[in-house]
Scaffold this motif. Structure first.
Motif, PDB file in Angstrom:
ATOM      1  N   VAL A 681      -6.495  -0.182  -0.071  1.00 20.09           N
ATOM      2  CA  VAL A 681      -5.941   0.397   1.155  1.00 20.09           C
ATOM      3  C   VAL A 681      -5.970   1.924   1.079  1.00 20.09           C
ATOM      4  O   VAL A 681      -6.336   2.599   2.056  1.00 20.09           O
ATOM      5  N   ILE A 682      -5.615   2.491  -0.083  1.00 19.05           N
ATOM      6  CA  ILE A 682      -5.638   3.951  -0.241  1.00 19.05           C
ATOM      7  C   ILE A 682      -7.057   4.488  -0.052  1.00 19.05           C
ATOM      8  O   ILE A 682      -7.271   5.536   0.550  1.00 19.05           O
ATOM      9  N   PRO A 686      -6.988   6.108   4.315  1.00 21.26           N
ATOM     10  CA  PRO A 686      -6.248   7.269   3.798  1.00 21.26           C
ATOM     11  C   PRO A 686      -5.086   7.636   4.718  1.00 21.26           C
ATOM     12  O   PRO A 686      -5.153   7.470   5.938  1.00 21.26           O
ATOM     13  N   GLU A 687      -4.015   8.130   4.094  1.00 15.44           N
ATOM     14  CA  GLU A 687      -2.876   8.605   4.885  1.00 15.44           C
ATOM     15  C   GLU A 687      -3.281   9.861   5.654  1.00 15.44           C
ATOM     16  O   GLU A 687      -4.207  10.570   5.280  1.00 15.44           O
ATOM     17  N   GLU A 725       1.100   1.159   5.423  1.00 14.15           N
ATOM     18  CA  GLU A 725       2.031   0.230   4.782  1.00 14.15           C
ATOM     19  C   GLU A 725       1.901  -1.172   5.366  1.00 14.15           C
ATOM     20  O   GLU A 725       1.899  -2.172   4.648  1.00 14.15           O
ATOM     21  N   VAL A 726       1.765  -1.243   6.694  1.00 15.84           N
ATOM     22  CA  VAL A 726       1.629  -2.543   7.367  1.00 15.84           C
ATOM     23  C   VAL A 726       0.327  -3.211   6.946  1.00 15.84           C
ATOM     24  O   VAL A 726       0.273  -4.418   6.662  1.00 15.84           O
ATOM     25  N   GLU A 732      -1.761  -8.113   1.308  1.00 17.33           N
ATOM     26  CA  GLU A 732      -1.062  -8.658   0.137  1.00 17.33           C
ATOM     27  C   GLU A 732      -0.502 -10.046   0.447  1.00 17.33           C
ATOM     28  O   GLU A 732      -0.593 -10.972  -0.376  1.00 17.33           O
ATOM     29  N   LYS A 733       0.029 -10.214   1.663  1.00 17.03           N
ATOM     30  CA  LYS A 733       0.596 -11.505   2.059  1.00 17.03           C
ATOM     31  C   LYS A 733      -0.494 -12.577   2.114  1.00 17.03           C
ATOM     32  O   LYS A 733      -0.303 -13.716   1.649  1.00 17.03           O
ATOM     33  N   ALA A 734      -1.660 -12.194   2.637  1.00 16.75           N
ATOM     34  CA  ALA A 734      -2.776 -13.142   2.735  1.00 16.75           C
ATOM     35  C   ALA A 734      -3.260 -13.567   1.353  1.00 16.75           C
ATOM     36  O   ALA A 734      -3.529 -14.749   1.094  1.00 16.75           O
ATOM     37  N   VAL A 735      -3.339 -12.579   0.447  1.00 10.32           N
ATOM     38  CA  VAL A 735      -3.797 -12.868  -0.914  1.00 10.32           C
ATOM     39  C   VAL A 735      -2.806 -13.765  -1.635  1.00 10.32           C
ATOM     40  O   VAL A 735      -3.194 -14.756  -2.286  1.00 10.32           O
TER      41      VAL A 735
END
Length: 903
Positions: A681-682, A686-687, A725-726, A732-735
């Motif tokens: 994600v990073i 990117p933020e 973050e979302v 992460e939830k899917a994994v």
């Protein structure tokens, strides 16, 4: 001058150390009358009594006098050998974790029983380290009688033992082993997949016999365990044919640095020859596609120009066997690394073994630092006291001899040519034989042993030759070297272990002459006869002047010369020593013989005449100091670079042990998944960048590759209010949902086993690849010096970056494998416990210069991997052939340009 005066008044630091130990020696002596009165059972019971005292809070220091007095009495009863006071002194030095320098023949093997027994009482295990298998087995048998009498168990580690046998030996109170076996067992243990498969216990206390040989001479190179890489034997054979075609102007040889390189003309010549052979088909030798050829040519050049048969190695049973530079022994099972051994096999036309890739490595410096307490003993350590202190934090204490040394050391005799020197030695040996004086001759190579042997045969002087070719008869030859008129030629006398007794050795003669006599009375009669003969012979030898030691040239280390000298004059016996040198000797030739030759001619030296001159001796000593300093630098350099790897090795080995101890690794694996998701994600989101500018397509591809999930990432990006973050939480939830489904499907127990097995396997795989990357980095890092950058600092920085990359790769691989793994049926536990075949692993203790560089990347070399008989006319017998290898049909073309052409 002031220092000399102060030493006379106050004594040297060594004298003060020895004097401080005298009080304990007197305590041990004071206990002797009381202990002599004990029965065997009462003496044996003292071991339990001493253990009980330790359990009640006393320290090892508190029980030293009682323990030493117990061992002395046990040795007197079992072996008929009572420790002298100076041997008690030596035992005290070893107990305190220092090095005891005791002259040859002072009974170091017996000395070791004192600190070994003391430390073994605790039950944590004591290791006695020897330089070869023969000494490990012999010392375990001899001293094992004393330990066994006192209720301690003794084990010995030998080459070729199974893991179960090794585990049993390490579980003993006292374990004898060579430095190589201990080091390789440590590395192998850290490649095991279950704690119960490991053979060694946590380290406690070690005594290193011949400590200078092991911790200094052999510490120039690391121990390496390697596995097979792809076969490239055909390429080695092809390039071996090229080297004899090169002229003297095609290469430059630096014997001081043990290096040889192609000149510009030589490179052009090699390119032309490689082109004619069909190996170099396009570009120059240094084009990126041909870099692997540079490596092969360099190693073949080294094999032909720097390594000599019967000096550096011998050929035995269709194998190239390394000869240990320091002991003159064959090093079975050891191979030079980086393709050098294969180049030697091609040179000698023997079967070429596969190249190897490093799986694990460690230097002796870092290995022996693992012991909480380390001690050592040798006859020659004072010259290297500074190195022992700097590298190992070991202080050297010189122990006085039991009787004054009566040996007479003569000045060196120096001749202009080697032929004159050999003739002079042969004449002296002839004279010694006629007078009945035994003589021991030390040579530096098998070849030179045989030159002298041929000269003696011409003069009909009976003699024995001891070198790697007579390995099996070694103990008998050395033991009988003190018989009247015996002439023994030996290649390197370091660490031989067996003492030369004047008049001969009763035990050895009895074993040889009375083997077939079973009648006890006749056997006892035979032993008495041999004793009487040996005693008479001993007097003859004493009358003739004792053992005479002859050195045929100076070794690069003064310490090795002193080891040879120390063979004579043991226990106050008379004896003599002399070194014969010539300007053609390696040391003299490499270090300024032209200047010396001119000096000898000015002094009017004629053929057959020798010279004794302080100038020559001074120049020689400086030459030895130069080499010693260079070797010290090599060892320090190896250690500096290995220290960088050692920090990483500790982390990996500690991590492996923790993983093996854990019941499951579910939390570790979950943390790895979370980090992988976060890094993805990073990287792609990117933020402080608008969602529409995120790399959604790339993120989708990575989710598919790593997790096997087809997530609607491109749709999520279009949602209003989406943020980093979302996005992370959704992925992460899917994994985690997918992994939870796997656990539900296969069962928690099965998945826990799979996770642990995969994690250990992938950790090892990544560590192996990391070691290979470090090997390549190490080879080329020296070139950074040309850019005014410190190679060591550059290595530290890049090695740290590589380690970080390895951990990132490990997390990704573990996550990917577990996300994609599918189990057809419930696996058996043994399927989840990987095993490395011992036959697939090789132990290497490489030649020092092989570690320092060499061009090219040996891992890029490819050739035919098929085995068995190959018929050039029948492609069915070729097996799998690498595309860049020579075609098996014999056309001389590469496979890809011949039968391997893609249609």
């Amino acid at each position: 001058m002031l220092g000399a005066i102060a030493r006379k008044i106050f004594g040297s630091a060594n004298d003060r150390e020895v004097k401080a130990l005298q009080a304990t020696v007197e305590q041990v002596n004071a206990l002797e009358p009381e202990i002599e009165k004990l029965s065997d059972d009462e003496l044996r019971a003292r071991t339990g009594w001493l253990r009980e005292r330790l359990s009640k809070g006393e320290t090892l220091q508190d029980i030293i006098p009682d323990a030493f007095a117990t061992v002395r009495e046990a040795s007197r009863r079992v072996r008929g050998e009572r420790h002298y006071d100076v041997q008690i002194l030596g035992g005290l030095v070893l107990t305190s974790g220092k090095i005891a320098e005791m002259k040859t023949g002072e009974g170091k093997t017996l000395v070791s029983t004192l600190p070994v027994y003391l430390n073994a009482i605790e039950g944590k295990g004591v290791h006695v380290v020897t330089v070869n298998d023969y000494l490990a087995r012999r010392d375990a048998e001899w001293m094992g009688q004393v330990y066994g009498f006192l209720g301690l168990s003794v084990g010995v580690i030998m080459h070729g033992m199974t893991d179960d046998q090794r585990r049993a030996a390490y579980a003993c109170d006292v374990t004898y082993a060579t430095n190589n076996e201990l080091g390789f067992d440590y590395l192998r243990d850290n490649m095991k997949f279950r704690l119960e498969d490991m053979v060694q216990r946590p380290f406690n206390f070690a005594i290193v016999d011949e400590v200078d040989s092991i911790l200094i001479d052999e510490a120039r190179t690391p121990l390496i365990i390697s596995g097979p890489a792809e076969d490239s034997s055909e390429l080695y054979r092809a390039i071996d044919v090229l080297i004899p075609k090169l002229g003297d102007d095609d290469y430059e040889k630096d014997e001081k640095a043990r290096a040889v390189t192609l000149t510009e003309d030589g490179t052009e010549n090699a390119e032309r020859l490689l082109g004619e052979m069909g190996i170099l088909t396009e570009g120059t030798l240094y084009d990126v596609a041909n870099v692997h050829l540079v490596h092969h040519v360099n190693q073949a050049l080294r094999a032909h120009k720097l390594f000599q048969r019967d000096t550096d190695y011998i050929v035995k049973d269709d194998k190239v066997v390394i000869i240990d530079e320091f002991t003159g022994r064959m090093m079975e099972g050891r191979r030079y690394s980086d393709g050098l051994h294969q180049a030697l096999e091609a040179k000698e036309k023997v079967k070429i073994q596969n190249e190897n890739q490093t799986l694990a490595s460690i230097t002796f410096q870092n290995f022996f630092r693992l012991y909480p307490t380390l001690a050592g003993m040798t006859g020659t350590a004072m010259t290297e006291a500074e190195e022992f202190e700097e590298i190992y934090k070991l202080q050297v204490i010189e122990i006085p001899t039991h009787r004054p040394i009566a040996r007479k050391d003569a000045d060196d005799e120096i001749y202009r040519t080697a032929r004159e020197k050999w003739v002079a030695i042969a004449e002296l040996l002839d004279d010694c034989h006629k007078r009945g004086q035994p003589a021991l001759v030390g040579t530096v190579s098998i070849e030179k042993s045989e030159i002298l042997s041929d000269l003696l045969k011409e003069r009909k002087v009976p003699h024995e030759v001891l070198n790697a070719k007579q390995h099996e008869r070694e103990a008998f030859i050395v033991a009988q070297a003190g018989a009247p008129g015996a002439i023994t030629i030996a290649t390197n006398m370091a660490g031989r272990g067996t003492d030369i007794k004047l008049g001969g050795n009763v035990e050895m003669r009895a074993d040889l002459e009375l083997t077939n006599i079973e009648d006890e009375a006749k056997r006892a009669e035979g032993i008495e006869r041999i004793k009487a003969e040996v005693k008479a012979d001993q007097q003859k030898v004493l009358d003739a002047g004792g053992l005479f030691v002859i050195g045929t040239e100076r070794h690069e280390s003064r310490r090795v010369d002193n080891q040879l000298r120390g063979r004579s004059g043991r226990q106050g016996d008379p004896g003599g020593s002399k070194f014969f040198l010539s300007l053609e000797d390696d040391l003299m030739r490499i270090f300024g013989s032209e200047r010396m030759d001119g000096m000898l001619q000015k002094l009017g030296l004629k053929e057959g005449e020798a010279i004794y001159h302080p100038w020559i001796n001074k120049a020689l000593e400086k030459a030895q100091q130069k080499v010693e300093a260079r070797n010290f630098d090599i060892r320090k350099n190896v250690l500096k670079f290995d220290d960088v790897m050692n920090d990483q090795r500790k982390v990996i080995y500690e991590q492996r042990r923790d993983l093996m101890q854990a019941k499951h690794v579910a939390e570790d694996v979950a943390d790895m998944r979370a980090e992988v998701v976060e890094n993805l994600v990073i990287k792609y989101c990117p933020e402080k960048v608008y969602p529409e500018q995120w790399e959604a397509a790339s993120l989708h591809e990575e989710c598919t590759r790593l997790f096997g999930l087809d997530l609607p990432v491109t749709d999520w990006v279009k949602e209003e209010g989406i943020d980093v973050e979302v996005m992370r939480e959704r992925i992460e939830k899917a994994v985690e949902s997918k992994m939870a489904a796997k656990v539900a499907n296969y069962g928690a127990d099965i998945m826990r086993q799979v996770e642990k097995s995969l994690l250990l396997q992938l950790l090892d795989q990544n560590w192996k690849e990391h070691l290979l990357a470090l090997d390549h980095l190490r080879q080329g890092i020296g070139l950074r010096a040309y850019g005014q950058r410190d190679p060591l600092n550059e290595f530290k920085r890049e090695a740290f970056n590589l380690f970080e990359e390895m951990l990132v790769t490990l997390r990704e691989r573990v996550t990917q494998m577990l996300s994609h793994v599918e189990l057809q049926s419930a696996p058996r536990p043994e399927d989840l416990e990987p095993r490395r075949s011992q036959q697939e692993m090789h132990e290497n203790h490489p030649e020092p210069e092989a570690m320092g560089g060499g061009s090219g990347d040996s891992a890029t070399v490819q050739s035919r991997a098929a085995s068995g008989n190959v018929d050039p006319n029948n492609p069915a017998t070729w097996g799998r052939v690498a595309r860049n290898a020579a075609c098996p049909c014999g056309s001389g073309k590469k496979y890809k340009h011949c039968h391997g052409q893609l249609s």
